[in-house]
Design a protein around this motif. Structure first.
Motif, short mmCIF file in Angstrom:
data_model
loop_
_atom_site.label_atom_id
_atom_site.label_comp_id
_atom_site.label_asym_id
_atom_site.label_seq_id
_atom_site.Cartn_x
_atom_site.Cartn_y
_atom_site.Cartn_z
N LEU A 226 53.67 -81.84 -1.34
CA LEU A 226 54.81 -81.40 -0.99
C LEU A 226 55.01 -81.62 0.45
O LEU A 226 56.29 -81.95 0.77
N LEU A 227 53.89 -81.59 1.63
CA LEU A 227 54.40 -81.98 2.76
C LEU A 227 54.78 -83.61 3.07
O LEU A 227 55.62 -84.08 3.71
N ASN B 268 50.62 -78.05 -4.99
CA ASN B 268 49.74 -78.90 -3.91
C ASN B 268 50.72 -79.19 -2.85
O ASN B 268 51.57 -79.80 -2.75
N THR B 269 50.17 -78.29 -1.99
CA THR B 269 50.92 -78.35 -0.67
C THR B 269 51.07 -79.55 0.35
O THR B 269 51.94 -80.32 0.79
N GLY C 122 54.61 -81.15 -6.23
CA GLY C 122 54.30 -80.29 -5.12
C GLY C 122 53.97 -78.88 -5.38
O GLY C 122 53.29 -78.07 -5.80
N TYR C 123 55.42 -78.22 -5.59
CA TYR C 123 55.49 -76.58 -5.73
C TYR C 123 54.84 -76.37 -6.94
O TYR C 123 54.02 -75.43 -7.18
#
Length: 222
Positions: free
Chosen positions: A193-194, A189-190, A184-185
């Motif tokens: 990550l969520l 790649n939000t 993610g980070y």
């Protein structure tokens, strides 16, 4: 290379979730065992305890406070050498169990100490009058009377360990924290990550609900 979608990441999320559950479960069991033992010693050797031992209580209290005062991320880094000496590596879920346990035991020990301190003095004095030994008073009076706050404290510690396990991802500890950082980070790649954040939230909610349920069930039985 196409960016990984949240749906495509589900297999990795599942694997990371299992790693997190493994880390948290093992460290939680070790934390409860160590925390109960340390908490009992802190309470029993306190000035108002069953066997006052000022020096032992002071030294142990300082050690507990020292580890409690250290931010977990710093503790992770500081214990890399210790972790490598114990499990042979400083990377991965098994390695993360070492700092998780060492970081959580002082926290839970203080909870245990506080819970035992709240047991009515009259119960302890009655047991002493009947000739009960220190060990018997601890096992048959203090611990049974403090079940509800101990379960509440254990639940709080379990939730704490979930957060700690996520931070362990910073040094390659595996689990959802490591997944969130790598997939993610670092890849901006939000959505992915969520997904990790949502899974952690759901995990915490389930653990808290189970702990609350146990407390309510015990209260109804009494």
């Amino acid at each position: 290379m196409n960016k990984l979608t949240w749906y495509d990441s589900l297999p990795e999320v599942w694997e990371a979730t299992l790693e997190t559950l493994y880390m948290v479960t093992v460290s939680f069991v070790l934390t409860v065992i160590g925390g109960v033992l340390v908490g009992i010693v802190l309470q029993v050797t306190s000035p108002s305890g069953l066997v006052p031992r000022r020096t032992l209580n002071t030294v142990l209290g300082v050690i507990v406070n020292l580890f409690r005062s250290l931010p977990f991320l710093i503790l992770l880094i500081a214990l890399i050498g210790v972790t490598r000496a114990i499990v042979g590596t400083a990377i991965g879920p098994t390695a993360a169990i070492v700092p998780l346990t060492i970081g959580a035991i002082p926290f839970f020990a203080r909870i245990v100490e506080s819970a035992l301190r709240e047991v009515p003095r009259g119960r302890v004095e009655a047991a002493q009058a009947m000739g009960a030994s220190t060990g018997q008073i601890v096992r048959k009076v203090l611990l049974p009377e403090a079940v509800s706050p101990l379960v509440a404290g254990a639940t709080l510690t379990l939730v704490l360990l979930v957060g700690y396990s996520a931070m362990a991802g910073v040094i390659g500890g595996g689990g959802l924290g490591d997944f969130a950082i790598v997939y993610g980070y670092q890849r901006f790649n939000t959505p992915v990550l969520l997904v990790a954040v949502v899974v952690l939230i759901v995990m915490v909610q389930i653990m808290q609900s189970i702990g609350d349920g146990i407390i309510r069930a015990y209260a109804h039985r009494r």
